[in-house]
Scaffold this active site. Structure first.
Site, PDB file in Angstrom:
ATOM      1  CE  LYS A  89      -3.823   2.111   2.650  1.00  0.00           C
ATOM      2  NZ  LYS A  89      -4.751   1.962   3.797  1.00  0.00           N
ATOM      3  CB  SER A 108      -7.987   4.032   2.900  1.00  0.00           C
ATOM      4  OG  SER A 108      -7.206   3.361   3.868  1.00  0.00           O
ATOM      5  CB  SER A 132      -8.557   1.154   5.715  1.00  0.00           C
ATOM      6  OG  SER A 132      -9.295   2.324   5.513  1.00  0.00           O
TER       7      SER A 132
HETATM    8  N1  GLN Z   1     -13.177   4.791   6.295  1.00  0.00           N
HETATM    9  C1  GLN Z   1     -12.581   5.199   7.543  1.00  0.00           C
HETATM   10  C2  GLN Z   1     -12.114   6.618   7.448  1.00  0.00           C
HETATM   11  O1  GLN Z   1     -12.275   7.207   6.414  1.00  0.00           O
HETATM   12  C3  GLN Z   1     -11.455   4.287   7.904  1.00  0.00           C
HETATM   13  C4  GLN Z   1     -10.227   4.540   7.126  1.00  0.00           C
HETATM   14  C5  GLN Z   1      -9.096   3.674   7.527  1.00  0.00           C
HETATM   15  O2  GLN Z   1      -9.278   2.644   8.172  1.00  0.00           O
HETATM   16  N2  GLN Z   1      -7.913   4.085   7.143  1.00  0.00           N
HETATM   17  O3  GLN Z   1     -11.577   7.162   8.370  1.00  0.00           O
END
Ligand code: GLN
Length: 484
Positions: A76, A151, A175
């Site tokens: 990532k 994400s 995410s």
């Molecule tokens: N969707 C959540 C956010 O936007 C979690 C994102 C994540 O786990 N990095 O904060």
């Protein structure tokens, strides 16, 4: 070769059925063929990969390879990679070749893995759909008109489409698990402190945790074994030995007590998701698993508490992007203030700005007690709910997401609807517990994910519970038709 699991590929390498160079070439070719459709990779490190594969082949023929030696994988783009662009999905870091490797990157390198490239993601990991990335939306390989989740959407899409056998992800509020569910793969968010955060670009430091994303639980076990461990460079890394996660995968599940949090099954759960879960539960019952309804009474407060804590921590972490040290700098600043304002105004996207504004507000004098402190108290209540539940049962089971993947553009105009797609995952981060998602079927042609939540440092048990299910079913083996 791309239909094989990582463990099967490792066996093939060991038996010299194919070389790491052949394997790496195969995945690079697939990336060249399919990445334009999926937009999963931000950077492909072809030369680097072929050189690493050659070195891995030498190690393998010398007989000193480990279980991951010669395995191609992708990172990532939140993990710093020495000399390779590390963008975090943002214009702010579009020009940033990291000056060092993140601990996770270094560990996987030491294990002899081959880096194929860097994966697209929501900007600074803020998002649930990959639509906030500076590099554009990633497509879901099962349905190109749907999001892959976020994400870590690039990671999930790349694994699901067979562009890499495995990938890393990070999970601050879901995410790893949410995109794994949307793309029909297996992903594990470890206990907070299990995997080093050093060199993993910070979003919300008390919640962020890196973990593996792959086809199967067995593959995640192999990956986690290489990624986990104490790191003196991360003050929240926990000094506890790393077990051999593959050793306990086959343990019998008879007598295992699994809790079904009733709050996860009420409300707006998609009927296709509910049905797939019912079938999975029936599968476990055949193995002698006992189910019990439990309650997590404060779980409804997790999304609001998270959206105070995560933005607060992000407003502080992202203060470092000021156009002075590294990253984007605006053209011809008039003075220092102009430099700050325009660099940040031009370098960050809308969602990141929204979070910085909320967080800065919540942390400002006079509001700190009302928001941040209050949210931290709620966080404790949620952790206590899990503690009580996990005294009664060994593992919790529920949906990963309320619905399967939604359409591209469907929720971009409604941040709250977007935030609610993490309603079942966020509480796990607030409590710091390990959680994983694995594919358990399809609803409306789209993959459905099941979430398993365990006690602190009980990753081995989660992997065992997931692996037994995957031995009895083949959802994790399916490939989207277009990428078969
Ligand atoms: N969707 C959540 C956010 O936007 C979690 C994102 C994540 O786990 N990095 O904060």
């Amino acid at each position: 070769m791309h239909d094989k699991t990582l463990s099967e590929l490792a066996a093939g390498l060991k038996q010299r059925e194919f070389s790491s160079q052949e394997l790496t070439r195969h995945f690079l070719d697939r990336i060249a063929r399919h990445n334009e459709t999926l937009n999963a990779f931000v950077t492909v490190t072809e030369e680097h990969a072929m050189a690493a594969a050659q070195a891995a082949d030498a190690r393998l023929s010398g007989g000193d390879g480990g279980p991951l030696t010669g395995i191609p994988l992708a990172q990532k783009d939140i993990f710093c990679t020495l000399g390779i662009k590390t963008s975090c999905g943002s214009k702010m870091l579009d020009n940033f070749p990291a000056p060092y490797d993140a601990t996770v990157v270094a560990k996987l390198k030491d294990a002899g893995t081959v880096l194929l490239g860097k994966l697209n993601m929501d900007e600074f990991a803020m998002g649930s759909s990959n639509e906030t990335s500076y590099y554009g939306t990633v497509k879901n390989p099962w349905r190109l008109d749907c999001v892959p989740g976020g994400s870590s959407g690039g990671s999930a899409a790349a694994v699901a489409a067979g562009l890499t056998p495995a990938a890393t992800g990070t999970d601050t509020g879901g995410s790893i698990r949410q995109p794994a569910a949307f793309c029909g793969i297996t992903g594990l968010k470890p206990t907070y402190g299990r995997v080093s955060r050093w060199g993993m670009i910070a979003f919300a430091s008390s919640l962020d945790q890196g973990g593996p994303m792959a086809r199967s639980a067995e593959d995640c076990a192999l990956m986690l074994g290489a990624m986990a461990g104490f790191d003196e460079k991360d003050s929240t890394s926990v000094n506890q030995p790393v077990p051999d996660y593959t050793a306990t995968l086959n343990q019998d599940l008879a007598g295992l007590k699994v809790g079904l949090p009733k709050e996860f099954f009420e409300g707006e759960l998609d009927s296709g998701v509910a049905q797939a879960l019912e079938q999975a539960i029936a599968e476990y019952k055949k193995m002698g698993v006992a189910f019990k309804e439990i309650s997590l009474p404060n779980i409804g407060l997790s999304v609001p508490a998270y959206y105070v804590i995560a933005p607060s921590e992000c407003s502080s972490n992202l203060a470092r992007y000021d156009g002075v040290r590294y990253g984007y700098r605006c053209q011809d600043p008039k003075d220092l203030e102009d430099l700050y304002l325009r660099t940040r105004g031009e370098g960050f996207g809308a969602e990141v700005k929204r979070r910085i504004l909320i967080g800065t507000y919540a942390l400002s004098a006079g509001y700190y007690d009302a928001y941040y402190l209050k949210a931290q108290k709620i966080r404790r209540l949620i952790a206590d709910d899990f503690k009580r539940a996990l005294e009664e049962v060994d593992v919790l089971l529920g949906p990963t997401t309320p619905t399967p993947a939604f359409g591209i553009g469907e929720k971009t105009g409604d941040p709250i609807a977007m935030y609610l797609s993490d309603i079942f995952t966020i509480a796990v981060n607030l409590a710091g517990l390990p959680g994983m998602s694995l594919p358990v079927g399809f609803a409306d042609g789209k993959p459905v994910g099941m979430q398993l939540i365990g006690n602190y440092f009980d990753e081995a048990r989660l992997l065992n519970v997931a692996h037994r299910y995957q031995q009895a079913t083949d959802w994790h083996r399916r490939l989207p038709e277009q990428f078969a």
